[in-house]
Write a protein that holds these residues in place. Structure first.
Motif, PDB file in Angstrom:
ATOM      1  N   GLU A   1     -16.979  32.407 -24.814  1.00 48.19           N
ATOM      2  CA  GLU A   1     -15.887  33.297 -24.406  1.00 48.19           C
ATOM      3  C   GLU A   1     -16.403  34.696 -24.087  1.00 48.19           C
ATOM      4  O   GLU A   1     -15.930  35.346 -23.137  1.00 48.19           O
ATOM      5  CB  GLU A   1     -14.841  33.363 -25.513  1.00 48.19           C
ATOM      6  CG  GLU A   1     -14.074  32.063 -25.715  1.00 48.19           C
ATOM      7  CD  GLU A   1     -13.047  32.184 -26.821  1.00 48.19           C
ATOM      8  OE1 GLU A   1     -13.000  33.255 -27.465  1.00 48.19           O
ATOM      9  OE2 GLU A   1     -12.297  31.213 -27.035  1.00 48.19           O
ATOM     10  N   SER A   2     -17.373  35.178 -24.842  1.00 49.16           N
ATOM     11  CA  SER A   2     -17.916  36.518 -24.588  1.00 49.16           C
ATOM     12  C   SER A   2     -18.661  36.566 -23.265  1.00 49.16           C
ATOM     13  O   SER A   2     -18.531  37.541 -22.505  1.00 49.16           O
ATOM     14  CB  SER A   2     -18.848  36.933 -25.733  1.00 49.16           C
ATOM     15  OG  SER A   2     -18.149  36.995 -26.954  1.00 49.16           O
TER      16      SER A   2
ATOM     17  N   SER B   1     -12.825  39.286 -33.466  1.00 50.66           N
ATOM     18  CA  SER B   1     -12.631  37.829 -33.438  1.00 50.66           C
ATOM     19  C   SER B   1     -13.792  37.109 -34.127  1.00 50.66           C
ATOM     20  O   SER B   1     -13.583  36.123 -34.843  1.00 50.66           O
ATOM     21  CB  SER B   1     -12.490  37.362 -31.994  1.00 50.66           C
ATOM     22  OG  SER B   1     -13.666  37.648 -31.250  1.00 50.66           O
ATOM     23  N   ILE B   2     -14.998  37.621 -33.932  1.00 48.52           N
ATOM     24  CA  ILE B   2     -16.158  37.013 -34.592  1.00 48.52           C
ATOM     25  C   ILE B   2     -16.057  37.177 -36.106  1.00 48.52           C
ATOM     26  O   ILE B   2     -16.339  36.245 -36.875  1.00 48.52           O
ATOM     27  CB  ILE B   2     -17.456  37.632 -34.058  1.00 48.52           C
ATOM     28  CG1 ILE B   2     -17.668  37.240 -32.598  1.00 48.52           C
ATOM     29  CG2 ILE B   2     -18.659  37.173 -34.877  1.00 48.52           C
ATOM     30  CD1 ILE B   2     -17.851  35.768 -32.365  1.00 48.52           C
TER      31      ILE B   2
ATOM     32  N   GLU C   1     -12.382  44.240 -29.909  1.00 50.18           N
ATOM     33  CA  GLU C   1     -11.630  43.020 -30.212  1.00 50.18           C
ATOM     34  C   GLU C   1     -12.548  41.798 -30.282  1.00 50.18           C
ATOM     35  O   GLU C   1     -12.316  40.886 -31.069  1.00 50.18           O
ATOM     36  CB  GLU C   1     -10.549  42.802 -29.159  1.00 50.18           C
ATOM     37  CG  GLU C   1      -9.418  43.819 -29.224  1.00 50.18           C
ATOM     38  CD  GLU C   1      -8.648  43.749 -30.531  1.00 50.18           C
ATOM     39  OE1 GLU C   1      -8.555  42.633 -31.101  1.00 50.18           O
ATOM     40  OE2 GLU C   1      -8.158  44.790 -30.984  1.00 50.18           O
ATOM     41  N   THR C   2     -13.584  41.786 -29.446  1.00 48.92           N
ATOM     42  CA  THR C   2     -14.511  40.646 -29.480  1.00 48.92           C
ATOM     43  C   THR C   2     -15.245  40.575 -30.817  1.00 48.92           C
ATOM     44  O   THR C   2     -15.433  39.491 -31.379  1.00 48.92           O
ATOM     45  CB  THR C   2     -15.522  40.778 -28.340  1.00 48.92           C
ATOM     46  OG1 THR C   2     -16.167  42.064 -28.414  1.00 48.92           O
ATOM     47  CG2 THR C   2     -14.841  40.666 -26.996  1.00 48.92           C
TER      48      THR C   2
ATOM     49  N   GLN D   1     -20.705  46.437 -26.508  1.00 51.13           N
ATOM     50  CA  GLN D   1     -20.053  45.404 -25.710  1.00 51.13           C
ATOM     51  C   GLN D   1     -21.028  44.753 -24.738  1.00 51.13           C
ATOM     52  O   GLN D   1     -20.977  43.536 -24.495  1.00 51.13           O
ATOM     53  CB  GLN D   1     -18.885  46.019 -24.941  1.00 51.13           C
ATOM     54  CG  GLN D   1     -18.065  45.027 -24.131  1.00 51.13           C
ATOM     55  CD  GLN D   1     -17.268  44.081 -25.009  1.00 51.13           C
ATOM     56  OE1 GLN D   1     -16.661  44.503 -25.981  1.00 51.13           O
ATOM     57  NE2 GLN D   1     -17.272  42.804 -24.682  1.00 51.13           N
TER      58      GLN D   1
ATOM     59  N   TRP E   1     -23.358  42.429 -26.834  1.00 51.44           N
ATOM     60  CA  TRP E   1     -22.721  41.519 -27.789  1.00 51.44           C
ATOM     61  C   TRP E   1     -22.892  40.034 -27.431  1.00 51.44           C
ATOM     62  O   TRP E   1     -23.187  39.229 -28.328  1.00 51.44           O
ATOM     63  CB  TRP E   1     -21.256  41.882 -27.932  1.00 51.44           C
ATOM     64  CG  TRP E   1     -20.525  41.074 -28.944  1.00 51.44           C
ATOM     65  CD1 TRP E   1     -19.567  40.150 -28.729  1.00 51.44           C
ATOM     66  CD2 TRP E   1     -20.712  41.122 -30.361  1.00 51.44           C
ATOM     67  NE1 TRP E   1     -19.132  39.620 -29.907  1.00 51.44           N
ATOM     68  CE2 TRP E   1     -19.817  40.202 -30.935  1.00 51.44           C
ATOM     69  CE3 TRP E   1     -21.548  41.859 -31.208  1.00 51.44           C
ATOM     70  CZ2 TRP E   1     -19.740  39.988 -32.292  1.00 51.44           C
ATOM     71  CZ3 TRP E   1     -21.471  41.647 -32.575  1.00 51.44           C
ATOM     72  CH2 TRP E   1     -20.580  40.724 -33.106  1.00 51.44           C
ATOM     73  N   PRO E   2     -22.700  39.588 -26.173  1.00 52.86           N
ATOM     74  CA  PRO E   2     -22.903  38.157 -25.888  1.00 52.86           C
ATOM     75  C   PRO E   2     -24.317  37.672 -26.188  1.00 52.86           C
ATOM     76  O   PRO E   2     -24.501  36.572 -26.738  1.00 52.86           O
ATOM     77  CB  PRO E   2     -22.578  38.043 -24.390  1.00 52.86           C
ATOM     78  CG  PRO E   2     -21.682  39.197 -24.111  1.00 52.86           C
ATOM     79  CD  PRO E   2     -22.169  40.296 -24.992  1.00 52.86           C
TER      80      PRO E   2
ATOM     81  N   MET F   1     -16.086  36.545 -20.566  1.00 45.04           N
ATOM     82  CA  MET F   1     -15.419  37.850 -20.486  1.00 45.04           C
ATOM     83  C   MET F   1     -16.303  38.866 -19.763  1.00 45.04           C
ATOM     84  O   MET F   1     -15.828  39.658 -18.937  1.00 45.04           O
ATOM     85  CB  MET F   1     -15.084  38.329 -21.897  1.00 45.04           C
ATOM     86  CG  MET F   1     -14.235  39.596 -21.930  1.00 45.04           C
ATOM     87  SD  MET F   1     -13.854  40.089 -23.631  1.00 45.04           S
ATOM     88  CE  MET F   1     -12.974  38.623 -24.185  1.00 45.04           C
ATOM     89  N   ARG F   2     -17.608  38.841 -20.060  1.00 39.32           N
ATOM     90  CA  ARG F   2     -18.513  39.756 -19.371  1.00 39.32           C
ATOM     91  C   ARG F   2     -18.599  39.431 -17.888  1.00 39.32           C
ATOM     92  O   ARG F   2     -18.644  40.334 -17.041  1.00 39.32           O
ATOM     93  CB  ARG F   2     -19.908  39.694 -20.013  1.00 39.32           C
ATOM     94  CG  ARG F   2     -20.896  40.683 -19.438  1.00 39.32           C
ATOM     95  CD  ARG F   2     -22.154  40.754 -20.261  1.00 39.32           C
ATOM     96  NE  ARG F   2     -22.861  39.493 -20.317  1.00 39.32           N
ATOM     97  CZ  ARG F   2     -24.021  39.319 -20.944  1.00 39.32           C
ATOM     98  NH1 ARG F   2     -24.585  40.340 -21.572  1.00 39.32           N
ATOM     99  NH2 ARG F   2     -24.608  38.140 -20.959  1.00 39.32           N
TER     100      ARG F   2
ATOM    101  N   LEU G   1     -17.151  31.213 -29.397  1.00 43.71           N
ATOM    102  CA  LEU G   1     -16.955  32.636 -29.156  1.00 43.71           C
ATOM    103  C   LEU G   1     -18.051  33.212 -28.265  1.00 43.71           C
ATOM    104  O   LEU G   1     -17.800  34.160 -27.507  1.00 43.71           O
ATOM    105  CB  LEU G   1     -16.914  33.372 -30.487  1.00 43.71           C
ATOM    106  CG  LEU G   1     -15.702  33.041 -31.360  1.00 43.71           C
ATOM    107  CD1 LEU G   1     -15.829  33.684 -32.733  1.00 43.71           C
ATOM    108  CD2 LEU G   1     -14.425  33.505 -30.692  1.00 43.71           C
TER     109      LEU G   1
END
Length: 329
Positions: free
Chosen positions: A279-280, A254-255, A250-251, A181, A184-185, A283-284, A276
């Motif tokens: 959004e990531s 979605s990808i 979940e992230t 997590q 991930w971005p 979210m972070r 996305l």
């Protein structure tokens, strides 16, 4: 003597030699930088060589760590463990789809980790019961308690041993999810850059796995597996779904859904990745803001217990000492 020096200096041969020496020095001074090359190019070359060296060291370290983990996870099964698990048919009794999902999320793949998991769930209750019995009956712990209470403690120890492998797998899965997590971005940004530069999805996954390994080895491993599945599985959808199943985030799901839709309908992958990725990142940032907002309430109790008493002692201590001195005087 001075006349000879002046005559020597004014000698045409000496003047010619002096001019030739000056011309040679000027020529060398002018031509030498050109022969040595552009200093900026030399510096950039040195930086590139150093960067390649650092990257090679980093890749060697990641490869060694990956080999160590792969060896630890996929080493040859113990025949004794496998025989015990097969004879007692523990797979049918203790294994369901949720157990397999937890093992995959924790990074354990194959039959060997499952066999060890079932074996330890069988053995640890007996070990916990025996250790508790030795501690209570042999070493004399809890001498005032009746036999019933001691037996209950032994049963709870056995119960804890039965669920200890589950707790271990859950802890490993949580740490692995946090690592994925966190990186991930950045991985999405790298994927977006690779896709927009003209790379295929397989090449993008391979390139990102090489670059993101310094930040998250787990995510790099997942990208390598996804790249391999994209190359060998008959349906690319299965590779994306396996990625979402292994990570349990979940992230990531979605990808993978966006990539599946792009494969099915032919929509641009870069557009979905850009949305996305934003959004990531948001979210972070929201998670960081939540942690920052929750910090003052968490600091209230430590401040009351540790900070305020010291502050009152520093402020009121001199006044109390002065009042006591005046009273005694």
């Amino acid at each position: 003597m001075s006349d000879q020096v002046v005559k020597a200096l004014l000698d045409p041969a000496f003047m010619i030699a002096l001019l030739v020496a000056v011309a040679v020095f000027a020529t060398v001074f002018t031509v030498l930088p050109a022969l040595s090359g552009n200093p900026m190019k030399a510096r950039m070359k040195a930086v590139a060589l150093e960067r390649d060296e650092l990257r090679a060291k980093q890749r060697a370290r990641l490869a060694a760590e990956s080999d160590r983990r792969r060896k630890g996870l996929r080493e040859e099964e113990s025949i004794g463990m496998r025989n015990i698990v097969d004879r007692l048919d523990l797979r049918r009794a203790l294994v369901d789809e949720g157990t397999l999902t937890k093992l995959r999320t924790a990074g354990f793949r194959g039959q060997n980790p499952l066999t060890k998991f079932l074996f330890f769930r069988l053995v640890l209750p007996f070990i916990g019961f025996v250790l508790a019995a030795i501690y209570l009956f042999v070493m004399g712990a809890m001498p005032d308690q009746p036999l019933f209470v001691k037996m209950v403690v032994c049963i709870f120890a056995a119960y804890g041993g039965f669920y200890l492998p589950v707790l271990y797998v859950s802890n490993r899965a949580t740490k692995r999810k946090q690592s994925i997590q966190k990186a991930w971005p950045d991985a999405l940004d790298l994927l977006l850059i690779c896709v927009e530069s003209g790379m295929s999805v397989e090449a993008a996954f391979r390139k990102v796995s090489e670059e993101i390994g310094a930040q998250s080895v787990e995510l790099a491993e997942e990208f390598v597996l996804t790249n391999a599945e994209l190359s060998f599985l008959q349906e690319r959808k299965a590779a994306y779904e396996n990625l979402a199943s292994r990570t349990g985030l979940e992230t990531v799901k979605s990808i993978t859904q966006a990539l599946i839709q792009a494969e099915r309908y032919g929509t641009p992958v870069a557009m979905a990745l850009r949305v996305l990725a934003n959004e990531s990142r948001e979210m972070r940032m929201n998670e960081a803001e939540k942690k920052a907002a929750a910090l003052p309430p968490k600091l209230t109790v430590p401040m009351i217990l540790f900070f305020l008493p010291v502050l009152f002692a520093v402020i009121l201590g001199p006044a109390i000492m002065t009042a006591l001195a005046l009273k005694n005087g």
